[in-house]
Design a protein around this motif. Structure first.
Motif, PDB file in Angstrom:
ATOM      1  N   ASN A 120     -11.253   5.205  21.045  1.00  0.00           N
ATOM      2  CA  ASN A 120      -9.781   5.265  20.945  1.00  0.00           C
ATOM      3  C   ASN A 120      -9.108   3.911  21.125  1.00  0.00           C
ATOM      4  OD1 ASN A 120     -10.142   7.960  20.588  1.00  0.00           O
ATOM      5  ND2 ASN A 120      -9.246   8.577  22.544  1.00  0.00           N
ATOM      6  N   ARG A 121      -9.795   2.846  20.761  1.00  0.00           N
ATOM      7  CA  ARG A 121      -9.142   1.537  20.847  1.00  0.00           C
ATOM      8  C   ARG A 121      -7.980   1.490  19.856  1.00  0.00           C
ATOM      9  NH1 ARG A 121     -10.183  -0.663  16.156  1.00  0.00           N
ATOM     10  NH2 ARG A 121     -12.262  -0.820  15.268  1.00  0.00           N
ATOM     11  N   ASN A 122      -7.115   0.489  20.043  1.00  0.00           N
ATOM     12  CA  ASN A 122      -5.991   0.345  19.122  1.00  0.00           C
ATOM     13  C   ASN A 122      -6.488   0.050  17.709  1.00  0.00           C
ATOM     14  OD1 ASN A 122      -4.098   0.740  21.103  1.00  0.00           O
ATOM     15  ND2 ASN A 122      -3.786  -1.436  21.481  1.00  0.00           N
ATOM     16  N   PRO A 123      -5.797   0.556  16.705  1.00  0.00           N
ATOM     17  CA  PRO A 123      -6.169   0.206  15.329  1.00  0.00           C
ATOM     18  C   PRO A 123      -6.018  -1.301  15.097  1.00  0.00           C
ATOM     19  CG  PRO A 123      -4.571   2.004  15.354  1.00  0.00           C
ATOM     20  CD  PRO A 123      -4.656   1.483  16.756  1.00  0.00           C
ATOM     21  N   ALA A 124      -6.924  -1.873  14.342  1.00  0.00           N
ATOM     22  CA  ALA A 124      -6.815  -3.291  13.991  1.00  0.00           C
ATOM     23  C   ALA A 124      -5.880  -3.435  12.793  1.00  0.00           C
ATOM     24  CB  ALA A 124      -8.193  -3.846  13.651  1.00  0.00           C
ATOM     25  N   PRO A 125      -5.145  -4.549  12.732  1.00  0.00           N
ATOM     26  CA  PRO A 125      -4.220  -4.731  11.596  1.00  0.00           C
ATOM     27  C   PRO A 125      -4.909  -4.557  10.248  1.00  0.00           C
ATOM     28  CG  PRO A 125      -3.873  -6.449  13.237  1.00  0.00           C
ATOM     29  CD  PRO A 125      -5.071  -5.666  13.696  1.00  0.00           C
ATOM     30  N   GLU A 126      -6.135  -5.075  10.137  1.00  0.00           N
ATOM     31  CA  GLU A 126      -6.827  -4.972   8.851  1.00  0.00           C
ATOM     32  C   GLU A 126      -7.161  -3.520   8.514  1.00  0.00           C
ATOM     33  OE1 GLU A 126     -10.306  -7.666   7.321  1.00  0.00           O
ATOM     34  OE2 GLU A 126     -11.101  -5.760   8.031  1.00  0.00           O
ATOM     35  N   GLU A 127      -7.484  -2.731   9.528  1.00  0.00           N
ATOM     36  CA  GLU A 127      -7.780  -1.307   9.281  1.00  0.00           C
ATOM     37  C   GLU A 127      -6.521  -0.584   8.796  1.00  0.00           C
ATOM     38  OE1 GLU A 127     -11.129  -1.363  12.825  1.00  0.00           O
ATOM     39  OE2 GLU A 127      -9.191  -0.420  13.189  1.00  0.00           O
ATOM     40  N   LEU A 128      -5.409  -0.884   9.443  1.00  0.00           N
ATOM     41  CA  LEU A 128      -4.149  -0.251   9.022  1.00  0.00           C
ATOM     42  C   LEU A 128      -3.819  -0.633   7.583  1.00  0.00           C
ATOM     43  CD1 LEU A 128      -2.103  -0.826  12.288  1.00  0.00           C
ATOM     44  CD2 LEU A 128      -2.762   1.391  11.364  1.00  0.00           C
ATOM     45  N   GLN A 129      -4.046  -1.901   7.281  1.00  0.00           N
ATOM     46  CA  GLN A 129      -3.717  -2.378   5.932  1.00  0.00           C
ATOM     47  C   GLN A 129      -4.598  -1.704   4.878  1.00  0.00           C
ATOM     48  OE1 GLN A 129      -4.493  -6.554   5.467  1.00  0.00           O
ATOM     49  NE2 GLN A 129      -4.089  -6.430   3.278  1.00  0.00           N
ATOM     50  N   ARG A 130      -5.869  -1.575   5.196  1.00  0.00           N
ATOM     51  CA  ARG A 130      -6.779  -0.987   4.211  1.00  0.00           C
ATOM     52  C   ARG A 130      -6.535   0.502   4.010  1.00  0.00           C
ATOM     53  NH1 ARG A 130     -12.333  -4.150   3.733  1.00  0.00           N
ATOM     54  NH2 ARG A 130     -11.429  -6.212   3.788  1.00  0.00           N
ATOM     55  N   CYS A 131      -6.075   1.165   5.042  1.00  0.00           N
ATOM     56  CA  CYS A 131      -5.881   2.612   4.951  1.00  0.00           C
ATOM     57  C   CYS A 131      -4.516   2.990   4.370  1.00  0.00           C
ATOM     58  CB  CYS A 131      -6.026   3.230   6.345  1.00  0.00           C
ATOM     59  SG  CYS A 131      -6.690   4.894   6.324  1.00  0.00           S
TER      60      CYS A 131
END
Ligand code: SF4
Length: 221
Positions: A120-131
């Protein structure tokens, strides 16, 4: 002494999900694209993707953050105690994620990330961007009258703002022309009960905006 062998080359980064690749997809192909997505490293640790739940044509769209442990196991967003709190708040407005009745009672619920970040770590900016293209397409398909953005990462994804929730709530924003109201994530509310009253105010504001839109009045921005 023998020379240490060079480190292995970094793994090839997975393909970015291009907005164009999902922009024309209908629900089923979109669901399949999410289920098979390997565009970020979360695909390697997830149990399953968490696509979204609710009515595909709803007046309300609720956007949360990322799946947690229960969501990852069940494949549905907002389950467990935070989900029960959300369901109770929706019931108080005569809405539910199962509602098949009037469009005003229907809601579609999705997260900004479709796969659970480990521990449950915070989402990474790159993960948010890709999704993001998946959420963009879900919003296009639902065509909601009101979007309720719950929590910091939903706000960051939709409004590109890193302002705290307390500064953004209480007024109507816009996402691609759709009125958007910001509120606290139910998981936060479980730990901060005094803010529940504020969250209820936010839901009432969202309900008023949706109703005005239905009456053909332009919502206050
Ligand atoms: Fe793909 Fe989103 Fe899952 Fe990353 S979090 S693998 S972008 S569906």
């Amino acid at each position: 002494p023998p020379q240490a062998s060079p480190p292995p080359p970094p793994a090839t980064p997975p393909a970015v999900v291009e907005l164009g690749a999902v922009s024309g997809l209908d629900w089923q192909p979109l669901r399949e694209a999410v289920a098979g997505c390997t565009a970020c490293a979360l695909s390697q640790s997830r149990t399953q993707t968490v696509f979204g739940v609710g009515h595909p044509q709803a007046h309300w769209m609720i956007v949360g953050e990322a799946p947690g442990e229960q969501e990852d196991l069940r494949g549905e967003p907002f389950v467990g105690p935070a989900g029960q709190l959300l369901d109770a708040m929706l019931r108080a407005l005569a809405m539910s994620r199962e509602a098949e009745g009037e469009p005003a009672q229907r809601v579609y619920i999705a997260n900004t990330l479709k796969c659970r970040p480990p521990r449950n770590r915070n989402p990474a900016p790159e993960e948010l961007q890709r999704c993001e293209p998946f959420l963009v397409r879900q919003i296009e398909l639902v065509k909601p009258r009101i979007i309720l953005a719950m929590g910091r990462f939903a706000v960051q994804a939709l409004l590109r703002s890193s302002e705290p929730i307390g500064k953004l709530r209480g007024r109507v924003h816009r996402y691609q022309g759709v009125p958007l109201v910001v509120t606290y994530h139910p998981a936060y509310l479980l730990r901060n009960l005094p803010d529940k009253a504020r969250a209820w105010d936010d839901l009432c504001l969202a309900a008023a905006v949706a109703e005005r839109a239905g009456a053909g009045l332009s919502p206050r921005a």
